[in-house]
Write an enzyme that holds these catalytic residues in place. Sequence first.
Site, PDB file in Angstrom:
ATOM      1  N   LYS A 137       0.833  -1.221   0.000  1.00  0.00           N
ATOM      2  CA  LYS A 137       0.000   0.000   0.000  1.00  0.00           C
ATOM      3  C   LYS A 137       0.863   1.265   0.000  1.00  0.00           C
ATOM      4  O   LYS A 137       0.604   2.191  -0.760  1.00  0.00           O
ATOM      5  CB  LYS A 137      -0.910   0.031   1.243  1.00  0.00           C
ATOM      6  CG  LYS A 137      -1.922  -1.100   1.295  1.00  0.00           C
ATOM      7  CD  LYS A 137      -2.910  -0.916   2.450  1.00  0.00           C
ATOM      8  CE  LYS A 137      -2.274  -0.950   3.819  1.00  0.00           C
ATOM      9  NZ  LYS A 137      -1.656  -2.242   4.182  1.00  0.00           N
ATOM     10  N   ARG A 175      -9.440   0.963   8.725  1.00  0.00           N
ATOM     11  CA  ARG A 175      -9.030  -0.410   9.019  1.00  0.00           C
ATOM     12  C   ARG A 175     -10.116  -1.173   9.756  1.00  0.00           C
ATOM     13  O   ARG A 175      -9.937  -2.365  10.018  1.00  0.00           O
ATOM     14  CB  ARG A 175      -7.778  -0.383   9.886  1.00  0.00           C
ATOM     15  CG  ARG A 175      -6.472  -0.627   9.119  1.00  0.00           C
ATOM     16  CD  ARG A 175      -5.363  -0.595  10.143  1.00  0.00           C
ATOM     17  NE  ARG A 175      -4.158  -1.250   9.752  1.00  0.00           N
ATOM     18  CZ  ARG A 175      -3.088  -0.648   9.250  1.00  0.00           C
ATOM     19  NH1 ARG A 175      -3.107   0.627   8.978  1.00  0.00           N
ATOM     20  NH2 ARG A 175      -1.984  -1.334   9.007  1.00  0.00           N
ATOM     21  N   ARG A 190      11.823  -5.702   4.206  1.00  0.00           N
ATOM     22  CA  ARG A 190      11.365  -4.314   4.159  1.00  0.00           C
ATOM     23  C   ARG A 190      12.240  -3.420   5.039  1.00  0.00           C
ATOM     24  O   ARG A 190      12.618  -3.774   6.128  1.00  0.00           O
ATOM     25  CB  ARG A 190       9.918  -4.226   4.644  1.00  0.00           C
ATOM     26  CG  ARG A 190       9.412  -2.791   4.662  1.00  0.00           C
ATOM     27  CD  ARG A 190       7.948  -2.721   4.498  1.00  0.00           C
ATOM     28  NE  ARG A 190       7.235  -2.870   5.752  1.00  0.00           N
ATOM     29  CZ  ARG A 190       5.935  -2.607   5.873  1.00  0.00           C
ATOM     30  NH1 ARG A 190       5.235  -2.229   4.808  1.00  0.00           N
ATOM     31  NH2 ARG A 190       5.336  -2.749   7.016  1.00  0.00           N
ATOM     32  N   ARG A 216      11.429  -1.892  10.776  1.00  0.00           N
ATOM     33  CA  ARG A 216      10.400  -1.591  11.770  1.00  0.00           C
ATOM     34  C   ARG A 216      10.275  -2.732  12.774  1.00  0.00           C
ATOM     35  O   ARG A 216      10.257  -3.900  12.388  1.00  0.00           O
ATOM     36  CB  ARG A 216       9.045  -1.379  11.081  1.00  0.00           C
ATOM     37  CG  ARG A 216       8.814   0.032  10.628  1.00  0.00           C
ATOM     38  CD  ARG A 216       7.610   0.181   9.737  1.00  0.00           C
ATOM     39  NE  ARG A 216       6.393  -0.419  10.255  1.00  0.00           N
ATOM     40  CZ  ARG A 216       5.221  -0.386   9.619  1.00  0.00           C
ATOM     41  NH1 ARG A 216       5.133   0.217   8.444  1.00  0.00           N
ATOM     42  NH2 ARG A 216       4.165  -0.944  10.142  1.00  0.00           N
ATOM     43  N   ARG A 220      -0.506  -9.166  12.980  1.00  0.00           N
ATOM     44  CA  ARG A 220      -1.094  -8.124  12.122  1.00  0.00           C
ATOM     45  C   ARG A 220      -1.945  -8.736  11.012  1.00  0.00           C
ATOM     46  O   ARG A 220      -2.965  -8.175  10.623  1.00  0.00           O
ATOM     47  CB  ARG A 220       0.027  -7.243  11.534  1.00  0.00           C
ATOM     48  CG  ARG A 220       0.700  -6.388  12.614  1.00  0.00           C
ATOM     49  CD  ARG A 220       2.018  -5.823  12.156  1.00  0.00           C
ATOM     50  NE  ARG A 220       1.872  -4.857  11.082  1.00  0.00           N
ATOM     51  CZ  ARG A 220       2.871  -4.457  10.312  1.00  0.00           C
ATOM     52  NH1 ARG A 220       4.094  -4.937  10.497  1.00  0.00           N
ATOM     53  NH2 ARG A 220       2.654  -3.580   9.363  1.00  0.00           N
TER      54      ARG A 220
HETATM   55  P1  AMP Z   1       0.945   0.565   8.985  1.00  0.00           P
HETATM   56  O1  AMP Z   1       2.147   1.425   8.873  1.00  0.00           O
HETATM   57  O2  AMP Z   1      -0.213   1.047   8.162  1.00  0.00           O
HETATM   58  O3  AMP Z   1       1.260  -0.892   8.763  1.00  0.00           O
HETATM   59  O4  AMP Z   1       0.453   0.679  10.502  1.00  0.00           O
HETATM   60  C1  AMP Z   1       1.282   0.265  11.567  1.00  0.00           C
HETATM   61  C2  AMP Z   1       0.459   0.119  12.837  1.00  0.00           C
HETATM   62  O5  AMP Z   1      -0.156   1.378  13.177  1.00  0.00           O
HETATM   63  C3  AMP Z   1      -0.715  -0.858  12.750  1.00  0.00           C
HETATM   64  O6  AMP Z   1      -0.323  -2.204  12.959  1.00  0.00           O
HETATM   65  C4  AMP Z   1      -1.616  -0.323  13.859  1.00  0.00           C
HETATM   66  O7  AMP Z   1      -1.121  -0.689  15.139  1.00  0.00           O
HETATM   67  C5  AMP Z   1      -1.452   1.176  13.713  1.00  0.00           C
HETATM   68  N1  AMP Z   1      -2.436   1.756  12.767  1.00  0.00           N
HETATM   69  C6  AMP Z   1      -2.174   2.359  11.581  1.00  0.00           C
HETATM   70  N2  AMP Z   1      -3.314   2.764  10.992  1.00  0.00           N
HETATM   71  C7  AMP Z   1      -4.321   2.401  11.818  1.00  0.00           C
HETATM   72  C8  AMP Z   1      -5.728   2.504  11.765  1.00  0.00           C
HETATM   73  N3  AMP Z   1      -6.346   3.071  10.703  1.00  0.00           N
HETATM   74  N4  AMP Z   1      -6.460   2.009  12.800  1.00  0.00           N
HETATM   75  C9  AMP Z   1      -5.863   1.445  13.866  1.00  0.00           C
HETATM   76  N5  AMP Z   1      -4.535   1.287  13.988  1.00  0.00           N
HETATM   77  C10 AMP Z   1      -3.765   1.762  12.974  1.00  0.00           C
END
Ligand code: AMP
Length: 212
Positions: free
Chosen positions: A13, A88, A123, A156, A167
């Site tokens: 994404k 999400r 990554r 990360r 996740r």
């Molecule tokens: P990402 O970078 O999009 O993979 O997000 C990393 C982490 O941030 C996720 O595993 C969640 O813990 C948190 N996170 C990001 N976006 C959201 C969202 N829209 N709702 C809830 N938690 C989020």
Amino acid sequence: MNIILLGSPGSGKGTQAEALTKRLGVPCVSTGNMLREAIRRGAPLGASAKGYIDAGQLVPDSLIVDLIRERLKEPDCAEGFILDGFPRTLAQAEALDAIGVAIDAALSLEVPDEDIENRMAGRRSCKTCGNAYHVESKPPKTEGVCDACGGALFRREDDNPETVRARLTVYHENTEPLKGYYEGRDKLIAVPARDDIAKITARCLEALGIEA
Ligand code: AMP
């Protein structure tokens, strides 16, 4: 154009958001990057979010919806935006509707779970701007350095295999149902996303009816 990018963690994404941002001239709004930035700054939101992120769980809807509501009011979002990692949950999708923004398309990047662990292992992310790289499929020009801003690349903490599995479970339980939500609104476009990055970008643009 107001676009949502759906897909499991590691489905690309962020990478596609970056490509679409360049092509469409609208900002990418990544809740994950915003939360990591809040942690880096030592902001209260970061302190509230960190435990959830490290455990691979979702940050509570109330925190995320407030964050997005404020971000989408900023002038750079006036002509459109690409949402990466939001919504999400069903509650977040409903909150987005309640904010009153019309969504043009929800692109769902389709990658089987068995590919994800390998993708995550390679990554690397930029500490400063959040851009993502992959040691094989998307290496930076200079090892360890972000092409876009010169920031340092790191792995990360939540990309470790155990947290990635958590996740993925969260994705299937909470986020995948959003495909039905947007399908019911005639906005869902499934994009096969196992191929190389440029091919997937071309598919996304074609799906949006935009010339590559
Ligand atoms: P990402 O970078 O999009 O993979 O997000 C990393 C982490 O941030 C996720 O595993 C969640 O813990 C948190 N996170 C990001 N976006 C959201 C969202 N829209 N709702 C809830 N938690 C989020």
